[in-house]
Design an enzyme around this catalytic site. Sequence first.
Site, short mmCIF file in Angstrom:
data_model
loop_
_atom_site.label_atom_id
_atom_site.label_comp_id
_atom_site.label_asym_id
_atom_site.label_seq_id
_atom_site.Cartn_x
_atom_site.Cartn_y
_atom_site.Cartn_z
N GLY A 114 0.85 -1.18 0.00
CA GLY A 114 0.00 0.00 0.00
C GLY A 114 0.89 1.23 0.00
O GLY A 114 1.93 1.27 0.67
N CYS A 115 0.48 2.25 -0.74
CA CYS A 115 1.36 3.40 -0.93
C CYS A 115 1.59 4.16 0.37
O CYS A 115 2.74 4.49 0.72
CB CYS A 115 0.82 4.32 -2.02
N ASN A 116 0.52 4.42 1.11
CA ASN A 116 0.71 5.12 2.38
C ASN A 116 1.45 4.24 3.37
O ASN A 116 2.29 4.72 4.15
CB ASN A 116 -0.65 5.48 2.98
#
EC number: 1.2.1.38
Lengths: 349, 349, 349, 349
Positions: D149-151
């Site tokens: 996940g990017c965050n």
Amino acid sequence: MTFSVAVSGASGYAGGEILRLLASHPDVEIRTVTAHSNAGQPLIDHQPHLRSLAHLTLQDTTPEVLAGHDIVFLALPHGQSAQYTDMLSDVPLVIDAGADHRLTDSAAWDAFYGGAFSEPWAYGVPELVVGSEKQRGALVGARRIAAPGCNASTVSLSLAPGVAAGVIDPSDIVTVLAVGPSGAGKSLKTNLLASEILGTANPYAVGGTHRHIPEIRQALAAAAPAAGDIRISFTPVLVPMSRGILATSTAPIVPGVTDVQIRDAWESAYADEPFVHLLPEGSFPRTADVLGANTALLGLAIDRSAGRVVVVAAVDNLVKGTAGAAIQSMNIALGLPETTGLSVNGVAP
Amino acid sequence: MTFSVAVSGASGYAGGEILRLLASHPDVEIRTVTAHSNAGQPLIDHQPHLRSLAHLTLQDTTPEVLAGHDIVFLALPHGQSAQYTDMLSDVPLVIDAGADHRLTDSAAWDAFYGGAFSEPWAYGVPELVVGSEKQRGALVGARRIAAPGCNASTVSLSLAPGVAAGVIDPSDIVTVLAVGPSGAGKSLKTNLLASEILGTANPYAVGGTHRHIPEIRQALAAAAPAAGDIRISFTPVLVPMSRGILATSTAPIVPGVTDVQIRDAWESAYADEPFVHLLPEGSFPRTADVLGANTALLGLAIDRSAGRVVVVAAVDNLVKGTAGAAIQSMNIALGLPETTGLSVNGVAP
Amino acid sequence: MTFSVAVSGASGYAGGEILRLLASHPDVEIRTVTAHSNAGQPLIDHQPHLRSLAHLTLQDTTPEVLAGHDIVFLALPHGQSAQYTDMLSDVPLVIDAGADHRLTDSAAWDAFYGGAFSEPWAYGVPELVVGSEKQRGALVGARRIAAPGCNASTVSLSLAPGVAAGVIDPSDIVTVLAVGPSGAGKSLKTNLLASEILGTANPYAVGGTHRHIPEIRQALAAAAPAAGDIRISFTPVLVPMSRGILATSTAPIVPGVTDVQIRDAWESAYADEPFVHLLPEGSFPRTADVLGANTALLGLAIDRSAGRVVVVAAVDNLVKGTAGAAIQSMNIALGLPETTGLSVNGVAP
Amino acid sequence: MTFSVAVSGASGYAGGEILRLLASHPDVEIRTVTAHSNAGQPLIDHQPHLRSLAHLTLQDTTPEVLAGHDIVFLALPHGQSAQYTDMLSDVPLVIDAGADHRLTDSAAWDAFYGGAFSEPWAYGVPELVVGSEKQRGALVGARRIAAPGCNASTVSLSLAPGVAAGVIDPSDIVTVLAVGPSGAGKSLKTNLLASEILGTANPYAVGGTHRHIPEIRQALAAAAPAAGDIRISFTPVLVPMSRGILATSTAPIVPGVTDVQIRDAWESAYADEPFVHLLPEGSFPRTADVLGANTALLGLAIDRSAGRVVVVAAVDNLVKGTAGAAIQSMNIALGLPETTGLSVNGVAP
């Protein structure tokens, strides 16, 4: 006297802006707000910026709900107003923010919109030059008003003084507009997603297909009935600002006219207007200068090398382009001071 | 063979973009970077996005520092290149990103720039139609190259095919451009502050004063030497995107030509070009589609109602408009494959 | 009665916003506007959005020019107010938008600002909880008022109710703010250029150096004098919007308190406030909802997994954060209705 | 050797970015692109920036179409990968950009996602500290990889070195992220419309509900298995930039550790990493510096007044946050040089 008001399409952008302006208008009471799919929900859920209207609940948009008010605003998708207007015959003042009652020419309606043609109403751009008069006169005491298209009124106000004065040739107008996406409404379309708009400029309706073209032609023809054929190359470009129209409009200089004559055409047309201003020579407007205001600012250049006059106009599409024009027209129709409830100052930076 | 390179103006936007592209070019070694007031500081302090060049230190911009390289890029304010070029006579290839060597007409230089006129160099827009040829030919083996003005090359590429083919009339061109502020450089000017650009559209150089106008006239005159007078109404509008030019250019359709002839003019001109593409009928480009790429995308509409052809072009002002044009021209001059080190794909969304 | 007003710093952003709000205030007359380097120029050249004030000319900022008004607003760089205030002793009401008169602790002034310490004035955040009272009381009849720091008042309003009620622990506050660049003023700095702000998020003053930290500590200490040590990790992040502060502030939940007790702390503090609102459970504000408005909107979450209360607050830095706070405080000081001339509705979208 | 590749979800943002990066990867051939509702259409209609892939047509996303390639990328909505992965057992390397195979704890999956739990795959963040090792080891020769996940990866990379070194306390982490809307995909939701994002900051998933929280907890627990309970207050804020994550993460300083020990934890962890960099003391990153790059830039502050370490990290959510992480992991899995096809330089301004 306080006028009771109903606003339909109250969960959308145009409806929201009508409400924002009416909320600080001293002579109206916002009694009813309506919507379709959002009926039954608090208005504040859809317009969280309108804190002073947090007590209102969206009702269904039906003629019964809208009837019984002194003033009804219709902020509906194009083509939907007609079904209501017949049933609102007892409402003293109906103002349509949609396109249904703007065009006088049914052929133009068929070509650019299609569907049943509706009769034209008084066109809500008071400052528009109409021969030696202004459009304001048609709005005094009006009972049915068509608010203008935002791009259309911006371009018409830009060029009408020069067309009426005979200093520019309306047969070869070129207009390119930088516009914000709020003009397209809350539509769920991929090309209106933030990721598609941020950091980019995006043209649309290129090549003569935009629906505001016949509205401009109609306004400029009214400005100078003898002007002959009116032709417009019109290209809007979406840019990353939520609101605003910056229209760059050019037209050929009529041979033989002087710079003084050209500048005087616009100066004399707008010298006494509270909301339309010609900036001093060499000055040109930004859309930020009119954000939230009912003001149209124009800058004029005379480019003798190109043989063209260039008018750059800045307008807030939701205010002077739509909701502000509607309320300014309402003020005139009702005999109120024309500037009531409308700001001439923008919110900047 | 690896070519040694020096880049002046390396702390600015144009210099930074030259470096970004050269950093992934397999045939060059960035040996020297220079600046004026920032000399002595690490490059990474001024170009924090160029991690692969974190080892470089800015040197002073002097002829001595620049000499002794195979290639020198000048990314200096207009008017400053000339003082260096005389002293760089031994450098095999010098490419100027400034305006000093673009114009062939000293009168045009005087009118739009002023100061001492410098001799024109090979103009770095390879795809430009020049009569029945392309500008590419003039770049093969060139030792001195003038990279184009970003707005100028965008408009010239937009219209040259139609002018050369005789299907549009260049005597009444109207161009309006939505442009990002990076084209104005890192200048400390109030009107370039973020608070002045965010959320607004801002015209500048209205009325025929922009310095790229003579450059366009020169390119279009070269496209069709017999075309006669070339007149351009040119209005740039700053919009809130850091990079990008979206140019909407229109010109009258020459009487009698068919739609097929018009479209064919652009299709045949760019059919084999790696970096300039005509989109299919009905498609128009966004600047996001060319962000970071050396690509120019064109969309073409034929508006018979307005009597005009409309060409919408999207270019990244820092790449195809400046640094990419410089490196593409460098490739041609050196006999390298033209596309080396240059991307055709944009970074979107 | 109409009060005569002078506004210094009138060509800047804070001064411009004071003028925008005063222009629609029914009880004041803007008689004098002053600036330093721009003295002698029309105000409209620097504030082109303030059409209703187009008749005003900037005068030099001197005590002589400012004296003789009922109210003087100082919108000057930090540290410059003191030189004027001594000479304005006869002016009934002086309101400073700068930092000079905010801090009560000279050691905090020395640590974060430096230079000569000035006496504290009545702090212009009426809704701030001060023990069992509100700050409003200190403003009634005040003759000298310090408008708050925009970030400081946003965070103080976010947390003071919980600190005062003893439901959150102020010794480990963490605040991160998304802020627009207008808060930094019209300063010509490279990091405030549009090309440096568009499309990017940029932190600054990281690690406890921001000047608003002591102001928050002072406000929260006043909210609960027995609360003990107040510690704040404070990180502002510039984002690409011209105006607005979105502050996310968290603090540990005091052991043993219930969700109802937590929520009630904020609800009871702000239930009767016209400009500060706690949104319903599950709702959180956007800065667009308060653009141009004197409103602070708060959303509250109780995160038991993290053991923290999270308050998200949206404020327009130029209105509720600066100019609106100043005018709201002015209203209170003068005995006018507190909401006069101030909008609760934002301009959105 | 050239590896054949299929990319599903190719009309979306994550799929588009995988394609953009693969298009310049020397060791792969993009043979197949698939989508659901857009099957049968040219890829270029949905990804107009990918000129080099203009020859590809979207096929339907079925196991049959995806099978028979050396590598398959799944860029599908969460929960949809599982149905394909069983039928792709013969594909040597499958990389999932969705969440389905990231979590090792089925209870966490149930709490934050719901639906059937899928087995965890090798987690695609090579630089992540895992005790005294790096996550890279688990990717060598891997046949099934879950891109992060990017965050989550941004925060995990921000804090893992400090947690592993025992210099920060992971039981009271507070993270606030400024994020661009492209992370939310091409979903047609009102809150993702440009008019709702431009000029405003908008928090979402406030109060501990964001799906990336368990992923961070899992990564930090792996960084220091003895670290005890990991608690995170996590608040994302949408801001008006198309791409980018700027994460401000803070955690309490463990009593007794020195500034040198703190800084050394991060320096030693990332000293040899090509894509993760700790900036010099006092420097903090902007998202523009990593736009389009596979780089994560970290700035570290030690705030003794607040008792917290502050780490500010900048990542391009679509590159290092998703597609770049996937391709970097692919390179490792296949034994290619880890940096192949990935840029360390951002596109700025």
